[in-house]
Scaffold this active site. Sequence first.
Site, short mmCIF file in Angstrom:
data_model
loop_
_atom_site.label_atom_id
_atom_site.label_comp_id
_atom_site.label_asym_id
_atom_site.label_seq_id
_atom_site.Cartn_x
_atom_site.Cartn_y
_atom_site.Cartn_z
N ASP A 59 34.19 -37.42 -22.93
CA ASP A 59 35.42 -36.97 -23.12
C ASP A 59 36.19 -37.94 -23.87
O ASP A 59 37.63 -37.98 -23.80
CB ASP A 59 36.16 -37.09 -22.58
N SER A 60 35.43 -38.55 -24.75
CA SER A 60 35.56 -40.31 -25.12
C SER A 60 36.68 -39.76 -26.74
O SER A 60 37.42 -40.05 -27.24
CB SER A 60 35.02 -41.43 -26.02
N ASP A 98 29.84 -33.67 -21.95
CA ASP A 98 31.15 -34.11 -20.64
C ASP A 98 31.87 -33.15 -20.08
O ASP A 98 32.73 -32.63 -20.33
CB ASP A 98 31.87 -35.37 -20.81
N LYS A 127 27.35 -33.31 -18.05
CA LYS A 127 27.81 -35.23 -16.79
C LYS A 127 29.28 -35.27 -16.73
O LYS A 127 30.52 -34.66 -16.59
CB LYS A 127 27.67 -36.01 -18.32
N GLU A 129 31.44 -37.95 -13.62
CA GLU A 129 31.50 -39.86 -13.23
C GLU A 129 31.66 -39.48 -11.62
O GLU A 129 32.73 -38.41 -11.05
CB GLU A 129 32.85 -39.70 -13.84
N GLU A 196 27.77 -47.44 -17.32
CA GLU A 196 28.80 -48.39 -17.65
C GLU A 196 29.57 -49.36 -17.89
O GLU A 196 29.87 -49.61 -16.22
CB GLU A 196 29.70 -47.32 -18.27
#
Length: 280
Positions: A59-60, A98, A127, A129, A196
Amino acid sequence: MSVHTSPAAQADGGRKPLTLHALRAMQQRGEPIAMLTAYDATFARLADESGVDCLLVGDSLGMLLQGHASTLPVSLEDMAYHTACAARGNRSAWLVGDLPFGSYQQGPAQALASSATLMKAGAQMVKLEGGGWTAETVFSLTQRGIPVCAHLGLTPQSVHALGGYRVQGRDDEGAATLKRHARELAEAGAAMLVLELVPSALAGELQAELPQLITIGIGAGPATAGQVLVLHDMLGATRGRLPRFVRNFLPGADGIEGALRAYVAAVKDRSFPDPALHGY
Ligand code: KIV
């Protein structure tokens, strides 16, 4: 039982498609795993052909493709679109999609629906978070046949709660919390864990204590099972002050493909990351 391989992968005689089983085997024999973000068919193909093992449709893309200040505005539809684009260019790398902000925080039912959207678009793993509060969701997804990559340390979707993009787990309490969350996620069935902006020593301890997790570091030192970088960062295309864990692989390389191959080679021979230059 027949083994299904994509027609494209069979036809071009390239490497065999990577599976979770193969990635686990790489971790167990100590072969570093090279992961890179990709958001479209062209770069997914170039990265795959350059030997990248895992592609992350991150999602960057909210910052890099859409020009936002954070990943928060990215929608599930955006992620499905870019996952499908990357999947069409990829032949053999393991493809991770993501789950964006707001697409899984309600709990298992919402996460299942969102994950199904990404899996139908071509993701092989999703993925998400966050720490222990995601364990119930991770358990529910893995029970339903969806491989999960967890993400701890600096979790960009929580940037406002974390007070910025800063190293996590530096003090004893932070490190203990991070370890507890990693254990909970491993017990819930997560197969992979992105770490990260975590001190190198802590990342190494985590991988040693939880060998069932394939740890992938970004700013987490050399002791994780693999490394991930953001494509635009490692090609020197990102503007602004970059974190010290980034290395630009383009200078001195033979074009973009050369830079991608140099990244894979540096991860495999462990010359990247250099703890003195890229670690915390
Ligand atoms: O979205 C992304 O690109 C990521 C990586 C930084 C791991 O989550």
